[in-house]
Design a protein around this motif. Structure first.
Motif, PDB file in Angstrom:
ATOM      1  N   LEU A 152      35.008  12.474  93.800  1.00  0.00           N
ATOM      2  CA  LEU A 152      35.870  12.162  92.672  1.00  0.00           C
ATOM      3  C   LEU A 152      37.148  12.980  92.759  1.00  0.00           C
ATOM      4  N   ASP A 153      38.118  12.631  91.938  1.00  0.00           N
ATOM      5  CA  ASP A 153      39.357  13.406  91.817  1.00  0.00           C
ATOM      6  C   ASP A 153      39.151  14.431  90.700  1.00  0.00           C
ATOM      7  N   SER A 154      39.224  15.707  91.036  1.00  0.00           N
ATOM      8  CA  SER A 154      38.959  16.743  90.034  1.00  0.00           C
ATOM      9  C   SER A 154      39.937  16.677  88.867  1.00  0.00           C
ATOM     10  N   GLU A 155      41.141  16.173  89.117  1.00  0.00           N
ATOM     11  CA  GLU A 155      42.129  16.046  88.039  1.00  0.00           C
ATOM     12  C   GLU A 155      41.709  15.012  87.003  1.00  0.00           C
ATOM     13  N   ARG A 156      40.767  14.159  87.348  1.00  0.00           N
ATOM     14  CA  ARG A 156      40.301  13.114  86.429  1.00  0.00           C
ATOM     15  C   ARG A 156      38.957  13.465  85.791  1.00  0.00           C
ATOM     16  N   ILE A 157      38.549  14.724  85.943  1.00  0.00           N
ATOM     17  CA  ILE A 157      37.301  15.195  85.328  1.00  0.00           C
ATOM     18  C   ILE A 157      37.680  16.191  84.226  1.00  0.00           C
ATOM     19  N   PRO A 158      37.661  15.773  82.971  1.00  0.00           N
ATOM     20  CA  PRO A 158      38.041  16.707  81.903  1.00  0.00           C
ATOM     21  C   PRO A 158      37.029  17.835  81.747  1.00  0.00           C
ATOM     22  N   VAL A 159      37.524  18.967  81.259  1.00  0.00           N
ATOM     23  CA  VAL A 159      36.697  20.159  81.074  1.00  0.00           C
ATOM     24  C   VAL A 159      36.593  20.473  79.588  1.00  0.00           C
ATOM     25  N   PHE A 160      35.357  20.588  79.105  1.00  0.00           N
ATOM     26  CA  PHE A 160      35.076  20.989  77.731  1.00  0.00           C
ATOM     27  C   PHE A 160      34.206  22.241  77.786  1.00  0.00           C
ATOM     28  N   TYR A 161      34.809  23.369  77.484  1.00  0.00           N
ATOM     29  CA  TYR A 161      34.106  24.641  77.628  1.00  0.00           C
ATOM     30  C   TYR A 161      32.997  24.823  76.595  1.00  0.00           C
ATOM     31  N   ASN A 162      32.015  25.655  76.946  1.00  0.00           N
ATOM     32  CA  ASN A 162      31.069  26.165  75.962  1.00  0.00           C
ATOM     33  C   ASN A 162      31.825  27.061  74.977  1.00  0.00           C
ATOM     34  N   GLY A 163      31.187  27.342  73.836  1.00  0.00           N
ATOM     35  CA  GLY A 163      31.809  28.186  72.817  1.00  0.00           C
ATOM     36  C   GLY A 163      30.945  29.380  72.457  1.00  0.00           C
ATOM     37  N   HIS A 164      31.425  30.142  71.477  1.00  0.00           N
ATOM     38  CA  HIS A 164      30.763  31.400  71.131  1.00  0.00           C
ATOM     39  C   HIS A 164      30.200  31.452  69.715  1.00  0.00           C
ATOM     40  N   GLU A 165      30.559  30.506  68.850  1.00  0.00           N
ATOM     41  CA  GLU A 165      30.289  30.669  67.423  1.00  0.00           C
ATOM     42  C   GLU A 165      28.801  30.736  67.083  1.00  0.00           C
ATOM     43  N   HIS A 166      27.965  30.112  67.892  1.00  0.00           N
ATOM     44  CA  HIS A 166      26.532  30.071  67.575  1.00  0.00           C
ATOM     45  C   HIS A 166      25.920  31.465  67.502  1.00  0.00           C
ATOM     46  N   ILE A 167      26.376  32.362  68.361  1.00  0.00           N
ATOM     47  CA  ILE A 167      25.759  33.693  68.416  1.00  0.00           C
ATOM     48  C   ILE A 167      26.245  34.578  67.266  1.00  0.00           C
ATOM     49  N   LEU A 168      27.289  34.157  66.571  1.00  0.00           N
ATOM     50  CA  LEU A 168      27.739  34.873  65.375  1.00  0.00           C
ATOM     51  C   LEU A 168      26.901  34.518  64.151  1.00  0.00           C
ATOM     52  N   ARG A 169      26.253  33.360  64.202  1.00  0.00           N
ATOM     53  CA  ARG A 169      25.482  32.898  63.038  1.00  0.00           C
ATOM     54  C   ARG A 169      24.106  33.546  62.945  1.00  0.00           C
ATOM     55  N   ALA A 170      23.648  34.147  64.026  1.00  0.00           N
ATOM     56  CA  ALA A 170      22.299  34.729  64.037  1.00  0.00           C
ATOM     57  C   ALA A 170      22.345  36.168  63.543  1.00  0.00           C
ATOM     58  N   ALA A 336      37.234  34.886  72.408  1.00  0.00           N
ATOM     59  CA  ALA A 336      37.874  33.995  71.431  1.00  0.00           C
ATOM     60  C   ALA A 336      38.513  32.771  72.083  1.00  0.00           C
ATOM     61  N   GLU A 337      38.709  32.814  73.398  1.00  0.00           N
ATOM     62  CA  GLU A 337      39.296  31.670  74.097  1.00  0.00           C
ATOM     63  C   GLU A 337      38.318  30.507  74.235  1.00  0.00           C
ATOM     64  N   PHE A 338      37.038  30.752  73.956  1.00  0.00           N
ATOM     65  CA  PHE A 338      36.009  29.727  74.154  1.00  0.00           C
ATOM     66  C   PHE A 338      35.376  29.384  72.809  1.00  0.00           C
ATOM     67  N   SER A 339      35.657  28.187  72.326  1.00  0.00           N
ATOM     68  CA  SER A 339      35.254  27.807  70.969  1.00  0.00           C
ATOM     69  C   SER A 339      34.616  26.426  70.951  1.00  0.00           C
ATOM     70  N   TRP A 340      33.465  26.306  70.299  1.00  0.00           N
ATOM     71  CA  TRP A 340      32.838  24.994  70.110  1.00  0.00           C
ATOM     72  C   TRP A 340      33.778  24.077  69.332  1.00  0.00           C
ATOM     73  N   SER A 341      34.467  24.615  68.349  1.00  0.00           N
ATOM     74  CA  SER A 341      35.385  23.819  67.531  1.00  0.00           C
ATOM     75  C   SER A 341      36.487  23.208  68.382  1.00  0.00           C
ATOM     76  N   LYS A 342      37.084  24.024  69.234  1.00  0.00           N
ATOM     77  CA  LYS A 342      38.159  23.543  70.095  1.00  0.00           C
ATOM     78  C   LYS A 342      37.645  22.476  71.065  1.00  0.00           C
ATOM     79  N   SER A 343      36.484  22.720  71.659  1.00  0.00           N
ATOM     80  CA  SER A 343      35.935  21.756  72.617  1.00  0.00           C
ATOM     81  C   SER A 343      35.555  20.446  71.938  1.00  0.00           C
ATOM     82  N   ALA A 344      34.981  20.516  70.737  1.00  0.00           N
ATOM     83  CA  ALA A 344      34.624  19.304  70.002  1.00  0.00           C
ATOM     84  C   ALA A 344      35.868  18.475  69.680  1.00  0.00           C
ATOM     85  N   GLU A 345      36.933  19.155  69.313  1.00  0.00           N
ATOM     86  CA  GLU A 345      38.193  18.458  69.035  1.00  0.00           C
ATOM     87  C   GLU A 345      38.691  17.738  70.282  1.00  0.00           C
TER      88      GLU A 345
END
Length: 363
Positions: A152-170, A336-345
Motif C-alpha cells: 500500500l501507499d503509506s501516505e494513504r493510510i491515516p494514523v489515529f493515535y492511542n490516547g491517555h485519558e483512560h488512565i486518569l479516570r482510575a 498530552a500530545e496523545f488524546s482519545w478525544s483528538k483521535s475520535a474527532e
C-alpha cells in the motif's frame, strides 16, 4: 449511516480492545456536541451486553452467528446500507465502504507469537481487506510497516493515535503497595503480556545482572504467575509476579515505581509508556521505532537485543539522582500530545468526509 463493528465488546480488554472502547466513548461525546446524534450505531453479535455510558451512539445486536462467521456474514449484511468502522484488526471483506484499523503487522513480523492457523488466517484477511477497504492504523511506524507488507501507499493510510485519558479516570488503589510488600522497597515495573515480542525474559536477565537484592522487579500481566515464572527462569525473591491487576492497582504501581521497563522487540504503538508518563513514572524503553514515536526524548533507551545494554540503562538510571525528575518533566509534556478525544474527532471527520462544524472535544 455509520456502523461500528462491535465484536470487540465480547473480548477481554487488551491494547486493541482498549483502543476500540475509548474511541467509541470519545466519539459518543463528540456526537452529542454536533449534529451526529443517532447517526452512529454499534452492531454486535447476539448476546453481547450493551456498552455502558453511551448517550448518542445507538447499540443493537444482529444475526445468529458468533466470531469471524458473524463478522464476515451477519455484520456484512446488517451494515450493507452504510459505512462500516472496524477498530480491531478485522472486518467483513465483502463490505464495499469500510475503514479497518489494523494496529500492527505482528503476524508477519513476529510469527513465533502466533499459532500457524492464526498467522495464516490474519495474513490472508489483511491482504483481502487491503484490496477492499480503507486501512488505517495507530502510528506512523505501523503505517509504513503496513504499506511494506500489504503493498500500500503509506501516505494513504491515516494514523489515529492511542490516547491517555483512560488512565486518569482510575483512582489509585494504594493497597496493592502493601499487598506486595513494597512500602519501603524500591522497584522497577513491567506491564504487559507473556508474548515473546514483549521480550520480558531479556529484561529479567538484565535486572538480575544488577545484583541488587534491595530492589524488586514487579511484573504485571495476565499470565499464570507460576507457569510464567518457571518459563522465564525468574526464581528470585525480588521478582514479583502478581498477575492481572485492576486499573487502580496499576495506577498505584506507576505512581510509586522507580521506573517502567518496556523491553518490547516489536510494537505498533505501546500504551504502557504513555500511561506511565501520565502518572509521573519515568520510562526506560527498548529503542524501537513505535516507542520512539510515542516517547520522543521522554524516555531512556536501550537496545532490545542487548541484555548488557539494558542492564547498563537500569544502572545508569539508578546512578543519576536527577534522571528520574528529568524524565518525569519531559513525560508530563509528552503524554498530552496523545488524546482519545483528538483521535475520535479525526476518525469522525474522515468517516463523514468533513470538518465537524467547528466543534471539538480535543484538549
Amino acid at each position: 449511516m455509520i456502523y461500528i463493528n462491535g465484536r470487540f465488546l465480547q473480548k477481554p480488554i487488551t491494547g486493541t480492545e482498549r483502543f476500540a472502547r475509548e474511541i467509541v466513548q470519545a466519539m459518543d461525546t463528540l456526537a452529542g456536541l454536533t449534529n451526529l446524534k443517532d447517526a452512529i450505531t454499534i452492531l454486535a453479535p447476539p448476546g453481547t451486553p450493551a456498552p455502558e455510558g453511551l448517550k448518542n451512539i445507538k447499540f443493537q445486536t444482529c444475526g445468529t452467528r458468533q466470531g469471524h462467521a458473524w463478522e464476515q456474514w451477519d455484520l456484512y449484511r446488517a451494515a450493507s446500507d452504510g459505512t462500516l468502522l472496524s477498530l480491531t484488526n478485522s472486518g467483513p471483506v465483502l463490505h464495499p465502504h469500510q475503514t479497518v484499523i489494523i494496529h500492527d503487522v505482528a503476524p508477519y513480523r513476529m510469527p513465533k507469537d502466533f499459532s500457524l492457523s492464526y498467522q495464516a488466517f490474519h495474513r490472508i484477511l489483511g491482504r483481502l481487506l487491503a484490496k477492499r477497504s480503507q486501512i488505517a492504523t495507530v502510528s506512523k511506524f505501523s503505517s509504513s510497516d503496513l504499506a511494506a507488507v500489504l503493498s500500500l501507499d503509506s501516505e494513504r493510510i491515516p494514523v489515529f493515535y492511542n490516547g491517555h485519558e483512560h488512565i486518569l479516570r482510575a483512582p489509585s488503589d494504594d493497597m496493592v503497595i502493601e499487598k506486595l510488600g513494597l512500602q519501603d522497597r524500591p522497584y522497577f515495573l513491567f506491564i504487559g503480556s507473556p508474548a515473546p515480542r514483549k521480550n520480558l525474559g531479556m529484561a529479567i536477565k538484565a535486572f538480575r545482572a544488577l545484583k541488587r537484592s534491595d530492589i524488586a522487579f514487579v511484573i504485571v500481566g495476565a499470565a499464570n504467575p507460576k507457569v510464567f515464572r518457571e518459563s522465564l527462569d525468574a526464581q528470585a525473591e525480588n521478582i514479583l509476579m502478581p498477575g492481572r491487576l485492576t486499573d487502580g492497582e496499576i495506577v498505584a504501581l506507576y505512581q510509586h515505581a522507580l521506573a517502567l521497563v518496556f523491553p518490547s522487540l516489536y510494537e505498533g504503538f505501546g500504551i504502557p509508556p504513555l500511561e506511565a508518563m501520565v502518572h509521573g513514572c519515568p520510562v526506560l524503553a527498548a529503542d524501537i521505532p513505535a516507542v520512539r514515536e510515542v516517547c520522543g526524548d521522554a524516555a531512556l533507551y536501550f537496545s532490545a537485543q542487548d541484555t548488557a545494554d539494558c542492564t547498563r540503562c537500569l544502572q545508569s538510571f539508578l546512578d543519576d539522582p536527577d534522571m528520574g525528575e528529568t524524565l518525569r518533566q519531559k513525560g508530563a509534556t509528552r503524554y498530552a500530545e496523545f488524546s482519545w478525544s483528538k483521535s475520535a474527532e479525526q476518525v469522525l471527520e474522515r468517516l463523514f468526509d468533513s470538518k465537524l462544524q467547528g466543534k471539538s472535544i480535543s484538549q
